[in-house]
Design a protein around this motif. Structure first.
Motif, PDB file in Angstrom:
ATOM      1  N   ALA A 134       0.890  -1.225  -0.111  1.00  0.00           N
ATOM      2  CA  ALA A 134       0.009  -0.014   0.053  1.00  0.00           C
ATOM      3  C   ALA A 134       0.812   1.352  -0.076  1.00  0.00           C
ATOM      4  CB  ALA A 134      -0.871   0.159   1.155  1.00  0.00           C
ATOM      5  N   GLY A 135       0.199   2.323  -0.326  1.00  0.00           N
ATOM      6  CA  GLY A 135       1.202   3.530  -0.317  1.00  0.00           C
ATOM      7  C   GLY A 135       0.573   4.433  -1.646  1.00  0.00           C
TER       8      GLY A 135
ATOM      9  N   ASN B 291     -12.363   2.664   5.167  1.00  0.00           N
ATOM     10  CA  ASN B 291     -11.720   2.158   3.966  1.00  0.00           C
ATOM     11  C   ASN B 291     -11.464   3.264   2.895  1.00  0.00           C
ATOM     12  OD1 ASN B 291     -11.434  -0.406   5.011  1.00  0.00           O
ATOM     13  ND2 ASN B 291     -13.232  -1.127   3.951  1.00  0.00           N
TER      14      ASN B 291
ATOM     15  N   PHE C 299      -8.558   5.105   4.214  1.00  0.00           N
ATOM     16  CA  PHE C 299      -7.105   4.960   3.894  1.00  0.00           C
ATOM     17  C   PHE C 299      -6.811   4.876   2.673  1.00  0.00           C
ATOM     18  CE2 PHE C 299      -7.635   2.415   8.163  1.00  0.00           C
ATOM     19  CZ  PHE C 299      -6.605   2.790   8.540  1.00  0.00           C
TER      20      PHE C 299
ATOM     21  N   CYS D  93      -3.440   7.050   0.565  1.00  0.00           N
ATOM     22  CA  CYS D  93      -2.658   6.478  -0.361  1.00  0.00           C
ATOM     23  C   CYS D  93      -2.634   6.959  -1.864  1.00  0.00           C
ATOM     24  CB  CYS D  93      -2.804   4.668  -0.463  1.00  0.00           C
ATOM     25  SG  CYS D  93      -2.423   4.012   1.107  1.00  0.00           S
TER      26      CYS D  93
ATOM     27  N   SER E 274       2.789   6.643  10.292  1.00  0.00           N
ATOM     28  CA  SER E 274       2.167   5.571  10.332  1.00  0.00           C
ATOM     29  C   SER E 274       0.638   5.776  10.856  1.00  0.00           C
ATOM     30  CB  SER E 274       2.407   4.344  11.282  1.00  0.00           C
ATOM     31  OG  SER E 274       2.868   4.841  12.354  1.00  0.00           O
TER      32      SER E 274
ATOM     33  N   VAL F 162      -6.750  -2.002  10.920  1.00  0.00           N
ATOM     34  CA  VAL F 162      -5.665  -1.707  10.223  1.00  0.00           C
ATOM     35  C   VAL F 162      -4.585  -0.869  10.482  1.00  0.00           C
ATOM     36  CG1 VAL F 162      -5.277  -0.529   7.754  1.00  0.00           C
ATOM     37  CG2 VAL F 162      -7.298  -1.859   8.164  1.00  0.00           C
TER      38      VAL F 162
ATOM     39  N   LEU G 109      -1.371   1.131   9.026  1.00  0.00           N
ATOM     40  CA  LEU G 109      -0.812   1.687   7.469  1.00  0.00           C
ATOM     41  C   LEU G 109       0.614   2.391   7.964  1.00  0.00           C
ATOM     42  CD1 LEU G 109      -1.022   2.109   4.689  1.00  0.00           C
ATOM     43  CD2 LEU G 109      -2.043   4.319   5.138  1.00  0.00           C
TER      44      LEU G 109
ATOM     45  N   LEU H  41       3.758   3.973   5.801  1.00  0.00           N
ATOM     46  CA  LEU H  41       3.992   4.713   4.486  1.00  0.00           C
ATOM     47  C   LEU H  41       5.601   4.897   4.470  1.00  0.00           C
ATOM     48  CD1 LEU H  41       1.224   7.072   4.176  1.00  0.00           C
ATOM     49  CD2 LEU H  41       1.379   5.439   3.004  1.00  0.00           C
TER      50      LEU H  41
ATOM     51  N   LYS I 221       3.830   1.054  -4.899  1.00  0.00           N
ATOM     52  CA  LYS I 221       3.087   1.385  -3.562  1.00  0.00           C
ATOM     53  C   LYS I 221       4.009   0.980  -2.351  1.00  0.00           C
ATOM     54  CE  LYS I 221      -1.123  -1.134  -5.141  1.00  0.00           C
ATOM     55  NZ  LYS I 221      -2.352  -2.101  -4.727  1.00  0.00           N
TER      56      LYS I 221
ATOM     57  N   LYS J 275      -0.102  -2.124   4.384  1.00  0.00           N
ATOM     58  CA  LYS J 275      -1.101  -1.877   5.218  1.00  0.00           C
ATOM     59  C   LYS J 275      -1.488  -3.389   5.809  1.00  0.00           C
ATOM     60  CE  LYS J 275      -5.280  -1.341   2.874  1.00  0.00           C
ATOM     61  NZ  LYS J 275      -6.107  -1.011   2.052  1.00  0.00           N
TER      62      LYS J 275
END
Length: 495
Positions: free
Chosen positions: A162-163, A238, A241, A245, A277, A283, A285, A287, A303, A307
Motif C-alpha cells: 500500500a502507499g 476504507n 485509507f 494512499c 503510520s 488496520v 498503515l 508509509l 506502492k 497495510k
C-alpha cells in the motif's frame, strides 16, 4: 590475495593477466565456480572448505558494496543485475540464488515455531551470514514469508502493499513548499479529524526510545525514537485509507464543508518524518516513500508502504517492539480481538543523520523546535475551534524520556452558550474547572454563541462587529486565553 609487486618483472605474462582490484562481478563469478565444482563432484552440498570459501566471498561482496555506498556511488542494496546472478550459502550447505533466500529476522520467535514455518520455495540463509550482509546482498527477511503463510492460514490478506503511487520523494518535497514546518501540520490534522466527525483531538510529544529487535524489518530500527502522536476519537474508513494512499487527492472537498479530507494536507507530516503510520479500526498503515525500510515486507516504488490487518495475527507476539509503542495509547489494546475505535497516528522524527539522507526534507525536529510549536499552539488553538464543525476539544501533552506518564501541557475546549458579560464568562470558566479557582492554572474555555443563531464560521466576525452586546464577551474570553497553562490533573498511560 594481493600479488607481490616484484611479479611484474619476474613473470610479466602472469602479471599482465592479474587484476589490480576485484569488482562485485568477479566475486559473483567465483561463487558460481564454487557451485559448479560441487556439482561436478555430484553433490549440491558444499564441503566444509568450499562452504567457508563461499561465506568469505559473500562477505567480500557486502564489504565492497558498503565501501561504494559510503562514497555515494550506489543505493542501499546490491544492484538488480548482481542480485539476479549472485548465489548465497544456505543452512543445508548449498548455494542458491539470493532471490530464493530469506534470512531469519525474527530471532525472537521460538526455534520450534521457526522450524515449523513453511518456507515454500525459499531457502534459509546459512547462520554464518549475518542479517546485515544477507540484507545488503538482496535477501528478504523471514517476516515476509511469515506474512504470506498467515495469509494462507486465514484465507484473507492481513497484509498488502500500500502507499501513495506517484514518484514520491520529489513530489512530497514540492508539496511541502505549501505546508511549512510550523503549526500548519497541527491545523491539518485537526481539520481532518473534524471532517471525520471527531470531537476530541490530542497531540502528544513522545521523547522515549523504544526497543529495536522484533520489528517488521531490520531497517525500521531508525524510527523507534522520539515521535509526535496525533489521536482523534473517530475511526478511519476504507475510503479514508485509500485517500491517504492517493497522493494528489485534496484541495476541493466533495461537500462544501469538506476541504480535502485526508488528502494533500496529511502530507504536511513529512516535514518531520519519512515514515508516518496510522492505526485505526483493524488496520495499521505504514508509509515509506523512499522504499528503504519496508521493501522486505512487500513495499515497492508503485506502492511504497504496507497495510496490515493486525487482528488477523498476534502482532505483539510476532513484531512486539514494532507495535509496543501503540499498545495502551489512548485505549489502543492490541491484545483485544476488537477493532480500535479511534485513529492514532505516529510521526517519528528524523535524526540529523537521517535528515541528511532524506530526499523529502532536511529537517530534524528537536526539543527547541517543539517548544516553538508549543508556543504557536498556545497562541492559535483557541481560534481553530470557532471554525470547526464537530471538534470540541484539542489537547497538547508530552511523555518524557524514560517515563510512561502522559503529562498535559495545554488544552482548549469549546463550550456553547451566550455569555451575558465578561464577569459571567469568568464565572462559567470557574464553575467548569477551567480557571485558577479550580486549583490550577487557567485552561482555555472558548465560549461562542449558539451555532443556530450565529454559525461558528461567523462567530469571530460577528464578535468584531458587535460592541457592548453579548458577543463582546466572546472577544474578552478569547483575549483572556492567550496565555493559558497546563491542566491541574495529570493523566497516565494505561499500560
Amino acid at each position: 590475495v594481493r600479488a607481490p609487486a616484484e611479479w611484474r618483472e619476474k613473470i610479466p605474462n602472469l602479471w599482465s593477466r592479474t587484476k589490480t582490484t576485484f569488482e562485485t562481478g568477479d566475486y559473483i563469478k567465483a561463487l558460481q565456480r564454487v557451485a559448479e565444482a560441487s556439482k561436478v563432484e555430484g553433490s549440491t552440498a558444499l564441503a566444509a572448505e568450499r562452504l567457508e570459501m563461499a561465506v568469505r566471498l559473500v562477505m567480500a561482496i557486502s564489504d565492497l558494496f558498503q565501501q561504494q555506498r559510503s562514497m555515494g556511488t550506489v543505493g542501499n542494496n546490491c544492484s538488480a543485475s548482481h542480485q539476479e546472478a549472485m548465489l548465497m550459502p544456505t543452512v543445508d550447505g548449498s548455494l542458491v540464488f539470493v532471490k530464493e533466500c530469506v534470512f531469519n529476522n525474527m530471532t525472537w520467535l521460538p526455534d520450534v515455531e521457526t522450524a515449523e514455518l513453511n518456507l515454500g520455495s525459499f531457502h534459509l540463509v546459512h547462520p554464518k551470514i549475518s542479517h546485515a550482509v544477507a540484507h545488503t546482498c538482496g535477501c528478504r527477511g523471514l517476516s515476509l514469508v511469515y506474512a504470506r503463510e498467515a495469509t494462507d492460514q486465514t484465507g484473507t490478506d492481513w497484509i498488502e502493499a500500500a502507499g501513495q503511487s506517484e514518484p514520491m520523494t520529489t513530489r512530497l518535497k514540492n508539496l511541502l513548499k505549501d505546508y511549512p514546518a510550523d503549526i500548519s501540520m497541527f491545523k491539518e490534522m485537526t481539520q481532518n479529524a473534524d471532517d471525520a466527525g471527531a470531537q476530541k483531538v490530542h497531540f502528544v510529544w513522545d521523547w522515549r526510545n523504544h526497543r529495536q529487535q522484533s520489528l517488521l524489518t531490520p531497517d525500521m530500527d531508525q524510527w523507534q525514537g522520539p515521535a509526535l502522536w496525533v489521536f482523534n476519537d473517530s475511526t478511519f474508513s476504507n475510503a479514508d485509507f485509500e485517500s491517504i494512499c492517493k497522493l494528489g487527492v485534496g484541495g476541493k472537498r466533495e461537500a462544501s464543508r469538506k476541504i480535502g479530507r485526508f488528502g494533500l494536507g496529511f502530507n504536511s507530516v513529512y516535514n518531520f518524518t519519512d515514515l508516518p503510520s496510522i492505526l485505526s479500526g483493524d488496520v495499521a498503515l505504514f508509509l515509506d516513500p523512499h522504499v528503504r525500510h519496508l521493501q522486505a515486507m512487500g513495499a515497492s516504488v508503485q506502492k511504497p508502504g504496507i497495510k496490515l490487518r493486525f487482528l488477523k495475527i498476534n502482532v505483539l507476539d510476532k513484531f512486539r517492539d514494532q507495535f509496543e509503542p501503540y499498545h495502551g495509547m489512548f485505549g489502543c489494546d492490541l491484545k483485544s480481538s476488537s477493532p480500535f475505535t479511534g485513529t492514532l497516528m505516529r510521526v517519528p522524527f528524523r535524526t540529523p543523520e537521517m535528515a541528511a539522507q532524506s530526499e523529502i526534507s532536511s529537517l530534524a525536529l528537536d526539543r527547541t523546535s517543539s517548544e516553538a510549536l508549543n508556543n504557536m499552539f498556545l497562541s492559535e488553538a483557541n481560534q481553530w475551534l470557532l471554525f470547526l464543525n464537530s471538534v470540541k476539544e484539542i489537547r497538547l501533552s508530552e511523555i518524557a524520556e524514560g517515563s510512561n506518564e502522559l503529562r498535559s501541557l495545554s488544552w482548549v475546549r469549546l463550550r456553547e452558550g451566550i455569555p451575558r458579560s465578561p464577569s459571567e464568562s469568568q464565572e462559567a470558566a470557574s464553575q467548569n474547572g477551567a480557571g485558577p479557582e479550580a486549583g490550577g492554572p487557567a485552561g482555555a474555555l472558548v465560549t461562542v454563541a449558539d451555532p443556530i443563531e450565529v454559525p461558528r464560521s461567523q462567530a469571530r466576525v460577528s464578535a468584531m462587529r458587535h460592541e457592548g452586546g453579548p458577543m463582546s464577551a466572546v472577544v474578552d474570553v478569547l483575549a483572556s486565553t492567550a496565555a493559558y497553562g497546563s491542566m491541574p490533573a495529570k493523566d497516565s498511560l494505561d499500560r
